[in-house]
Motif scaffolding. Structure first.
Motif, PDB file in Angstrom:
ATOM      1  N   THR A  53       0.797  -1.109   0.014  1.00 45.16           N
ATOM      2  CA  THR A  53       0.042  -0.187   0.123  1.00 45.16           C
ATOM      3  C   THR A  53       0.863   1.235   0.142  1.00 45.16           C
ATOM      4  O   THR A  53       2.105   1.164   0.268  1.00 45.16           O
ATOM      5  CB  THR A  53      -0.944   0.148   1.085  1.00 45.16           C
ATOM      6  OG1 THR A  53       0.041  -0.055   2.248  1.00 45.16           O
ATOM      7  CG2 THR A  53      -1.926  -0.955   1.322  1.00 45.16           C
ATOM      8  N   PRO A  54       0.512   2.365  -0.537  1.00 43.29           N
ATOM      9  CA  PRO A  54       1.238   3.590  -0.413  1.00 43.29           C
ATOM     10  C   PRO A  54       1.617   3.960   1.001  1.00 43.29           C
ATOM     11  O   PRO A  54       0.864   3.727   1.981  1.00 43.29           O
ATOM     12  CB  PRO A  54       0.318   4.635  -0.962  1.00 43.29           C
ATOM     13  CG  PRO A  54      -0.838   4.065  -1.615  1.00 43.29           C
ATOM     14  CD  PRO A  54      -0.970   2.776  -1.008  1.00 43.29           C
ATOM     15  N   ARG A  55       2.835   4.590   1.044  1.00 45.45           N
ATOM     16  CA  ARG A  55       3.480   4.638   2.330  1.00 45.45           C
ATOM     17  C   ARG A  55       4.685   5.796   2.318  1.00 45.45           C
ATOM     18  O   ARG A  55       5.375   5.692   1.384  1.00 45.45           O
ATOM     19  CB  ARG A  55       3.921   3.518   3.227  1.00 45.45           C
ATOM     20  CG  ARG A  55       4.242   3.860   4.474  1.00 45.45           C
ATOM     21  CD  ARG A  55       4.707   2.748   5.194  1.00 45.45           C
ATOM     22  NE  ARG A  55       5.853   1.935   4.701  1.00 45.45           N
ATOM     23  CZ  ARG A  55       6.126   0.433   4.780  1.00 45.45           C
ATOM     24  NH1 ARG A  55       5.255  -0.170   5.756  1.00 45.45           N
ATOM     25  NH2 ARG A  55       6.962  -0.112   4.332  1.00 45.45           N
ATOM     26  N   ASN A  57       6.112   9.869   2.304  1.00 43.14           N
ATOM     27  CA  ASN A  57       5.794  11.090   1.456  1.00 43.14           C
ATOM     28  C   ASN A  57       7.025  11.787   1.323  1.00 43.14           C
ATOM     29  O   ASN A  57       8.012  11.859   1.938  1.00 43.14           O
ATOM     30  CB  ASN A  57       5.082  11.800   2.242  1.00 43.14           C
ATOM     31  CG  ASN A  57       4.619  13.057   1.557  1.00 43.14           C
ATOM     32  OD1 ASN A  57       5.163  13.855   0.986  1.00 43.14           O
ATOM     33  ND2 ASN A  57       3.221  13.031   1.284  1.00 43.14           N
ATOM     34  N   ASN A  62       1.527  10.357  -2.397  1.00 41.78           N
ATOM     35  CA  ASN A  62       1.953   9.127  -2.578  1.00 41.78           C
ATOM     36  C   ASN A  62       1.195   7.973  -3.248  1.00 41.78           C
ATOM     37  O   ASN A  62       1.295   6.985  -3.269  1.00 41.78           O
ATOM     38  CB  ASN A  62       2.328   8.418  -1.355  1.00 41.78           C
ATOM     39  CG  ASN A  62       1.336   8.088  -0.298  1.00 41.78           C
ATOM     40  OD1 ASN A  62      -0.062   8.356  -0.428  1.00 41.78           O
ATOM     41  ND2 ASN A  62       1.637   8.037   1.033  1.00 41.78           N
ATOM     42  N   TYR A  63      -0.039   8.727  -3.735  1.00 39.10           N
ATOM     43  CA  TYR A  63      -1.191   7.943  -4.600  1.00 39.10           C
ATOM     44  C   TYR A  63      -2.031   8.809  -5.168  1.00 39.10           C
ATOM     45  O   TYR A  63      -2.673   9.907  -4.889  1.00 39.10           O
ATOM     46  CB  TYR A  63      -2.043   7.127  -3.547  1.00 39.10           C
ATOM     47  CG  TYR A  63      -3.319   6.703  -4.132  1.00 39.10           C
ATOM     48  CD1 TYR A  63      -3.112   5.562  -5.466  1.00 39.10           C
ATOM     49  CD2 TYR A  63      -4.513   6.756  -3.634  1.00 39.10           C
ATOM     50  CE1 TYR A  63      -4.273   5.223  -5.955  1.00 39.10           C
ATOM     51  CE2 TYR A  63      -5.712   5.930  -4.177  1.00 39.10           C
ATOM     52  CZ  TYR A  63      -5.575   5.416  -5.295  1.00 39.10           C
ATOM     53  OH  TYR A  63      -6.687   4.922  -5.873  1.00 39.10           O
ATOM     54  N   ARG A  78      -0.409   6.454 -10.223  1.00 38.68           N
ATOM     55  CA  ARG A  78       0.974   6.350  -9.917  1.00 38.68           C
ATOM     56  C   ARG A  78       0.914   6.476  -8.231  1.00 38.68           C
ATOM     57  O   ARG A  78       0.166   7.102  -7.703  1.00 38.68           O
ATOM     58  CB  ARG A  78       1.652   7.556 -10.189  1.00 38.68           C
ATOM     59  CG  ARG A  78       1.779   7.837 -11.518  1.00 38.68           C
ATOM     60  CD  ARG A  78       2.345   9.219 -12.104  1.00 38.68           C
ATOM     61  NE  ARG A  78       2.309   9.272 -13.634  1.00 38.68           N
ATOM     62  CZ  ARG A  78       3.346   9.066 -14.269  1.00 38.68           C
ATOM     63  NH1 ARG A  78       4.496   8.811 -13.861  1.00 38.68           N
ATOM     64  NH2 ARG A  78       3.255   9.142 -15.467  1.00 38.68           N
ATOM     65  N   THR A  79       1.638   5.634  -7.614  1.00 35.96           N
ATOM     66  CA  THR A  79       1.810   5.281  -6.264  1.00 35.96           C
ATOM     67  C   THR A  79       3.206   4.928  -5.965  1.00 35.96           C
ATOM     68  O   THR A  79       3.786   4.265  -6.718  1.00 35.96           O
ATOM     69  CB  THR A  79       0.711   4.513  -5.807  1.00 35.96           C
ATOM     70  OG1 THR A  79       0.882   4.331  -4.488  1.00 35.96           O
ATOM     71  CG2 THR A  79       0.896   2.950  -6.272  1.00 35.96           C
ATOM     72  N   TYR A  80       3.437   5.209  -4.769  1.00 33.67           N
ATOM     73  CA  TYR A  80       4.892   4.708  -4.316  1.00 33.67           C
ATOM     74  C   TYR A  80       4.723   4.557  -2.825  1.00 33.67           C
ATOM     75  O   TYR A  80       3.907   4.861  -1.864  1.00 33.67           O
ATOM     76  CB  TYR A  80       5.942   6.100  -4.486  1.00 33.67           C
ATOM     77  CG  TYR A  80       5.757   7.380  -3.694  1.00 33.67           C
ATOM     78  CD1 TYR A  80       6.210   7.235  -2.235  1.00 33.67           C
ATOM     79  CD2 TYR A  80       5.176   8.278  -4.605  1.00 33.67           C
ATOM     80  CE1 TYR A  80       5.971   8.559  -1.780  1.00 33.67           C
ATOM     81  CE2 TYR A  80       5.016   9.672  -3.703  1.00 33.67           C
ATOM     82  CZ  TYR A  80       5.411   9.568  -2.452  1.00 33.67           C
ATOM     83  OH  TYR A  80       5.160  10.752  -1.929  1.00 33.67           O
ATOM     84  N   ARG A  81       5.948   4.005  -2.154  1.00 33.16           N
ATOM     85  CA  ARG A  81       6.033   3.558  -0.698  1.00 33.16           C
ATOM     86  C   ARG A  81       7.360   3.791  -0.416  1.00 33.16           C
ATOM     87  O   ARG A  81       8.269   3.299  -1.292  1.00 33.16           O
ATOM     88  CB  ARG A  81       5.423   2.364  -0.537  1.00 33.16           C
ATOM     89  CG  ARG A  81       6.073   1.168  -0.974  1.00 33.16           C
ATOM     90  CD  ARG A  81       5.283  -0.318  -0.454  1.00 33.16           C
ATOM     91  NE  ARG A  81       5.354  -0.633   0.890  1.00 33.16           N
ATOM     92  CZ  ARG A  81       4.843  -1.275   1.602  1.00 33.16           C
ATOM     93  NH1 ARG A  81       3.761  -2.087   1.121  1.00 33.16           N
ATOM     94  NH2 ARG A  81       4.805  -1.401   2.998  1.00 33.16           N
ATOM     95  N   TYR A  93       8.361   2.804  -6.743  1.00 34.02           N
ATOM     96  CA  TYR A  93       7.360   3.289  -7.095  1.00 34.02           C
ATOM     97  C   TYR A  93       6.682   2.835  -8.472  1.00 34.02           C
ATOM     98  O   TYR A  93       7.092   2.069  -9.405  1.00 34.02           O
ATOM     99  CB  TYR A  93       8.217   4.626  -8.103  1.00 34.02           C
ATOM    100  CG  TYR A  93       7.480   5.792  -8.414  1.00 34.02           C
ATOM    101  CD1 TYR A  93       7.174   6.873  -7.688  1.00 34.02           C
ATOM    102  CD2 TYR A  93       6.460   5.857  -9.587  1.00 34.02           C
ATOM    103  CE1 TYR A  93       6.503   8.108  -7.962  1.00 34.02           C
ATOM    104  CE2 TYR A  93       5.873   6.940 -10.043  1.00 34.02           C
ATOM    105  CZ  TYR A  93       5.656   8.024  -9.222  1.00 34.02           C
ATOM    106  OH  TYR A  93       5.037   9.360  -9.543  1.00 34.02           O
TER     107      TYR A  93
END
Length: 180
Positions: A53-55, A57, A62-63, A78-81, A93
């Motif tokens: 899951t996104p996490r 910043n 982050n999403y 787009r999302t990243y963690r 990413y």
């Protein structure tokens, strides 16, 4: 109290404690947000069986999901963690992109002319991009709701990416629900 009765009670106590341990350590699927279609602003998937899951910043969201009803009907998620390693580059990413996404339905992620899936894994140093010649990819993106009036897009996805020199990446149980 007899020794047999004592051991029976002790075994029963251990069994009840084990069930409590299982509740404290949910399965990877239970760590994901539910698959909804309400604009809940959620994202989750399993990456090689682990909840993702996104996490974190980095100064940007982050999403994010963008849908443009242009002649090409563009979808861009787009999302990243970030990972708790103490290293600033410890992140992944993920991007899902589709062109000609005109409504609810199933879209083939193997169609490199209209879709792209990529995962930049800074932990392993692998950059998977379905549009690169050496990357094997297959999968589907299912749009379960595209409601421009309400400003909601939701769906599910599964895909596999393989890049020589890197682990095979299997993404399953993917779901997103975003208010546009």
């Amino acid at each position: 109290m007899s020794t047999t009765r004592f051991f029976c009670y002790a075994a029963l106590l251990l069994l009840t404690q084990c069930s409590k341990c299982k509740d404290n350590d949910p399965s990877p699927e239970k760590q994901l947000p539910p698959a909804t279609q309400t604009g809940a602003n959620t994202f989750g998937c399993l990456v090689n069986g682990q909840a993702w899951t996104p996490r974190g910043n980095n100064g940007t969201s982050n999403y994010s999901v963008v849908y443009e009803q242009t002649p090409n009907a563009l979808f861009d998620l787009r999302t990243y963690r970030y990972f708790d390693t103490g290293q600033p580059d410890a992140f992944q990413y993920l991007i899902l992109f589709a062109r000609n996404l005109r409504g609810a339905g199933v879209y083939d992620l193997a169609d490199a002319s209209n879709t792209r899936v990529s995962l930049n894994d800074r932990l392993s140093g692998c950059y998977y991009n379905s549009q690169d010649a050496g990357t094997y990819h297959k999968g589907t993106l299912t749009i379960t709701r595209l409601d421009l009036q309400a400003g909601i897009i939701a769906g599910t996805f599964d895909f596999t990416l393989y890049l020589p020199g890197c682990d095979t990446l299997k993404v399953t149980n993917g779901r997103f629900d975003k208010k546009l």
